[in-house]
Motif scaffolding. Structure first.
Motif: not given
Length: 529
Positions: A425-440, A491-498
């Motif tokens: 779990v990294e900052l990018a993954v947490i950003a994904g969680f927050i995005a999921v809350v918003g879209t959800g 694409l293997s783009l590091g944090d953006l992939s998470g």
């Protein structure tokens, strides 16, 4: 009994998913594996099974390209890779055969000697007679794979828990090696990447008291050439060609002559007089029946070998040292590749451009802990902000409370998947969680508005009709999100992939599980009976 289950199976499915996430987050058997001697509590990094990336745990990330040039779409003309490498190396003054890698599967040839320029490589390709399409910066996939394996071996042998190595690709198509090591500062990681291990060849031989070992018969500095792994000419097995230096300062014996004498003294010629003779060190290291060559890396024996009868005879007669070449043979090509890596003493097949195009980032443990706390606070604030807006919009707890609980269940399920997959779990993954809350919550609002838009829901049939209309809109939005995020995931783009992975996963969980469950909850609360 069956009727309530049939009518509410979507709610039950959501409950099962939440329970499964709870098991994945807290059950000890789903925790990270511990290294020998490592305390379980230290490995788990807390009360949950979540594993944290560098952003939240602290450590160092190094992202750097491998230095070299690659000729693409090369016409090998049926020649073997070793012959191709030898021909091209012969046209370069400042590179040897070991600096050239010919890969028929990729129709490519690369050079990894840093002093070779692109113009010199093009000239060498032209002079060697091998037609090619173009020369690009960077190395072949095979060279990148070897480099990745060497770095991962270094990290594993050093005992750095949680260190990972992967290949990533930029939007411009350039490849990088991405190294992440939790809990280590930048200087220690870069030193590890540049460190040269200790490799030597010893001789194990039988005595009356069991196996004895004559150490450092050859060291890594004694080799003039180290070839790449190759398939055996006979069609079975593989080998690594090596050449021992046969020159030395005046008054000293060359490494080739010293090695030849050691082999003759241990009577390899008498013991290995047929192709059926084998070294038995791996089966019986304490009491070998005949002398064996041992490949030792950092004090640990990693391979053992017998000797070809003809080679042993040449050494016994004293004629071998003039040439100094021999082969270390194995039954598997993958083992030969590992031997080639070990013989190079942990040296990468190409230099990592850490100080040039490479980038590195180091985060202290205290800073990572701060990021973790800030992320938790941000997540809580996001939940309260969403909850407040939902209550202001509907002012009906029967609509708003299930909406918030369902959105939180979605994030909880994502955390369970992260723990189950051991995904850091990294900052990018947490950003994904927050995005999921918003879209959800957006989707849940669409459902609530559509269901309540035309007044009271007086029957289940009316509810289902309105819900289906809302779900078509939600499905189309989900498909759009998945399509938009897919390139970032592939694409293997590091944090953006998470970020992309968990956003897509959250959308799928929402469409398949939480949105239908919320619909069933609303149906039970709003339908007039």
């Amino acid at each position: 009994m069956l009727e309530p289950i049939k009518n509410n199976w979507r709610i039950l499915l959501l409950v099962v998913v939440v329970l499964g996430a709870t098991v994945a987050l807290f059950a000890p058997q789903f925790g990270p594996e511990t290294a020998p001697g490592e305390d379980v509590s230290e490995a788990q990094q807390g009360v949950t099974n979540l594993q944290y990336g560098l952003d939240l745990a602290g450590g160092t990330r190094v992202r750097a390209p491998l230095v070299g040039y690659t000729a693409t779409e090369v016409d090998f003309g049926g020649d073997q890779p070793d012959d191709v490498a030898s021909a091209i190396a012969g046209e370069l003054e400042n590179a040897s055969e070991s600096d050239i890698t010919a890969v028929p599967e990729e129709n490519a040839v690369d050079v990894t000697e840093p002093s070779v320029t692109e113009a010199q490589f093009r000239a060498a390709m032209d002079a060697s007679g091998y037609a090619y399409e173009d020369v690009r910066s960077g190395v072949t996939q095979e060279t990148r794979d070897v480099a990745q394996g060497i770095i991962q071996d270094k990290i594993d042998q050093t005992g750095l828990s949680g260190g990972t190595v992967q290949q990533v690709q930029s939007l411009s198509g350039e490849y990088f090696i991405l190294v992440e090591v939790p809990g280590e500062n930048r200087s220690s990681v870069t030193s590890l990447l540049e460190e040269r291990g200790t490799v030597q060849i010893d001789i194990a031989y039988p005595t009356d008291n069991g196996t004895a070992v004559e150490e450092e018969v050859l060291t890594q500095d004694d080799f003039a050439e180290l070839g790449s792994a190759a398939q055996s000419d006979r069609g079975t097995g593989a080998y690594v060609p090596v050449t021992v230096r046969n020159t030395a300062p005046e008054g000293e014996q060359s490494p080739a002559h010293s090695f030849q004498q050691a082999v003759a003294d241990r009577e390899f010629a008498e013991e290995y007089n047929s192709d059926l003779d084998q070294c038995d060190y791996s089966e019986n290291p304490d009491d070998v029946s005949k002398p064996c060559l041992l490949l030792t890396v950092d004090g640990e024996v990693v391979n053992s070998f017998g000797m070809d009868a003809e080679l042993a005879d040449n050494m016994a007669s004293g004629s071998w040292a003039t040439d100094g070449g021999f082969r270390l043979t194995t039954s598997e090509f993958s083992e030969a590749e590992r031997i080639a890596i070990n013989l190079r003493a942990g040296a990468l097949p190409a230099d990592l451009d850490i100080s040039g195009q490479g980038t590195s980032r180091s985060i202290s443990a205290s800073q990572g802990e701060n990021y973790k706390n800030y992320s938790l606070v941000t997540g809580v604030l996001a939940v309260f902000a969403v909850a407040g807006m939902v209550f202001l919009r509907y002012r009906e707890p029967a609509v708003a409370l299930p909406m918030i609980v369902t959105a939180l269940a979605e994030v909880y399920a994502l955390l369970g998947f992260a723990a189950l997959l051991s995904y850091p779990v990294e900052l990018a993954v947490i950003a994904g969680f927050i995005a999921v809350v918003g879209t959800g919550v957006d989707d849940l609002v669409i459902i609530a508005d559509e269901v309540m838009s035309e007044g009271e829901v007086n029957s289940r049939k009316v509810f289902n009709s309105r819900f289906r209309r809302a779900f078509w809109v939600i499905g189309a939005a989900a498909a759009t999100t998945i399509i938009a995020m897919s390139p970032l995931m592939v694409l293997s783009l590091g944090d953006l992939s998470g970020f992309a992975i968990f956003t897509i996963l959250g959308v799928l969980i929402g469409v398949l599980i939480t949105r239908p469950a919320y619909g069933d909850i609303l149906r039970r609360l709003l339908t007039v009976r």
